[in-house]
Design an enzyme around this catalytic site. Structure first.
Site, mmCIF file in Angstrom:
data_model
loop_
_atom_site.group_PDB
_atom_site.id
_atom_site.type_symbol
_atom_site.label_atom_id
_atom_site.label_comp_id
_atom_site.label_asym_id
_atom_site.label_seq_id
_atom_site.Cartn_x
_atom_site.Cartn_y
_atom_site.Cartn_z
ATOM 1 N N GLY A 113 0.797 -1.218 0.000
ATOM 2 C CA GLY A 113 0.000 0.000 0.000
ATOM 3 C C GLY A 113 0.829 1.267 0.000
ATOM 4 O O GLY A 113 0.365 2.319 -0.452
ATOM 5 N N GLU A 136 3.576 -9.379 -1.817
ATOM 6 C CA GLU A 136 2.312 -10.032 -1.484
ATOM 7 C C GLU A 136 2.310 -11.548 -1.635
ATOM 8 O O GLU A 136 1.608 -12.250 -0.891
ATOM 9 C CB GLU A 136 1.190 -9.428 -2.328
ATOM 10 N N ASP A 144 -1.466 -5.592 -5.406
ATOM 11 C CA ASP A 144 -2.671 -4.816 -5.685
ATOM 12 C C ASP A 144 -2.311 -3.329 -5.670
ATOM 13 O O ASP A 144 -1.218 -2.969 -6.066
ATOM 14 C CB ASP A 144 -3.778 -5.173 -4.680
#
Length: 355
Positions: A113, A136, A144
């Site tokens: 993030g 991840e 993502d």
């Protein structure tokens, strides 16, 4: 007290992620606060530049609050994590289309993030302390926050290597991969912020931008491009082992320790992202994949092993690459109907930031 500090200094508005004990990991409240501030400053003529940085000495941001995601997946119904991702991905899209210079200080650790709130910006600054990664697959998840979009745009197969292995890269490699724009020594950042209060971004940068030390990826391009161009993860591993040499063999060993399902879904997501085009379409895809991960066994198990119990011994299900079928992978990309993120449908992808 908020975990996001907002202030203005001259012509610049500042966002400081302020959870240093958690390496500034993003919570849902933080995402909403950043998004609201950006929406307000977009129409404020007194704000000409936005700067994002992290509190403390360790880095900008280590990612999302994966403990909260773990607890929601294991004990809840997943709705909290889905709401977090929905707002987080919308924030990533806002940053990418922001009409004013968005200056991200990618100093120290920048992962997951943290990449989402920085690498979509128009001015991305790395230092000799930068350690950037999308790790991840090591927790049974898939890159993502627009990570598959960014990595799909990297030269050759460098993005595939970074996405599958979760390798951390420094300043020069981040510049090579298109994840950053400028190198500035960390000792200059305070002076840069002072200059941004009074000067246009270009003029402020001219005073401080330098050349970083040489990275590692440029010298490895030949074998990375050859090995990771394979159609399957199994073949990638075979090519890495056949190539030989410490770096290629280490990459193969790293892959074999990751979630087999996450690896195969990540490879498929990257290849699809290359065809999807604009960021918004990729974020829509990532939302489908993230929701599917939430309902599989590997995300909870991966976070348990790496963050909760810290035994570093995840028990993946399925255990091997061979056991993950094409049908298993395809389920991660199924349309969501009315529950789609829907960013691409309402996006204006033609606007460019000019400063």
């Amino acid at each position: 007290m908020s975990d996001v500090v907002l202030r203005t200094r001259g012509r610049a508005a500042h966002i400081t992620l302020d959870r240093p004990k958690a390496l500034n990991a993003l919570t849902h409240e933080m995402v909403r606060r950043i998004d609201a501030a950006l929406a307000q400053w977009e129409h404020d003529p007194a704000v000409e530049t936005v700067v994002v940085s992290g509190a403390g000495e360790r880095g900008l941001c280590a990612g999302g609050d994966i403990r909260a995601i773990h607890d929601d997946a294991r004990y809840g119904d997943g709705s909290a994590a889905e709401a977090f991702w929905r707002d987080e991905y919308r924030l990533n899209a806002r940053i990418a289309r922001y009409p004013k210079p968005y200056v991200a200080l990618m100093d120290g650790i920048v992962m997951g993030g943290g990449v989402g709130v920085s690498a979509h910006g128009s001015v991305r600054i790395v230092t000799e302390r930068s350690r950037i990664a999308m790790p991840e697959t090591g927790i049974g998840f898939v890159p993502d926050v627009g990570g598959t979009h960014l990595l799909a745009l990297a030269p050759g197969e460098l993005g595939t290597h970074l996405a599958l292995t979760g390798a951390r890269i420094g300043a020069d490699d981040a510049l090579l991969c298109g994840l950053a724009d400028h190198y500035i020594p960390s000792s200059h950042l305070t002076d840069l912020l002072t200059d941004l209060a009074d000067l246009p971004v270009h003029d402020a940068l001219e005073r401080h931008v330098q050349q970083p030390a040489e990275g590692e990826l440029a010298a490895r391009r030949e074998w990375i491009d050859t090995c990771y161009a394979a159609d399957t993860v199994e073949e990638i591993v075979d090519r890495l082992l056949a190539r030989g040499g410490p770096a290629a063999e280490e990459a193969a060993e790293t892959l074999l320790a990751k979630s087999p399902t996450a690896l195969k879904v990540t490879l498929a997501a990257l290849r699809r992202a290359r065809r999807l085009g604009p960021l918004e379409r990729v974020l829509d895809q990532e939302y489908r994949v993230s929701r599917a991960c939430l309902r599989g066994p590997d995300l909870v198990e991966g976070i348990r092993a790496q963050v909760i119990d810290k035994d570093r011994d995840p028990h993946w299900s399925p255990r091997t690459l061979a056991e993950v079928t094409e049908a298993d992978v395809a389920r991660f990309f199924l349309p969501l109907g009315e529950r789609e993120l829907g960013l691409a449908a309402g996006a204006d992808t033609t606007e460019e930031v000019v400063w």
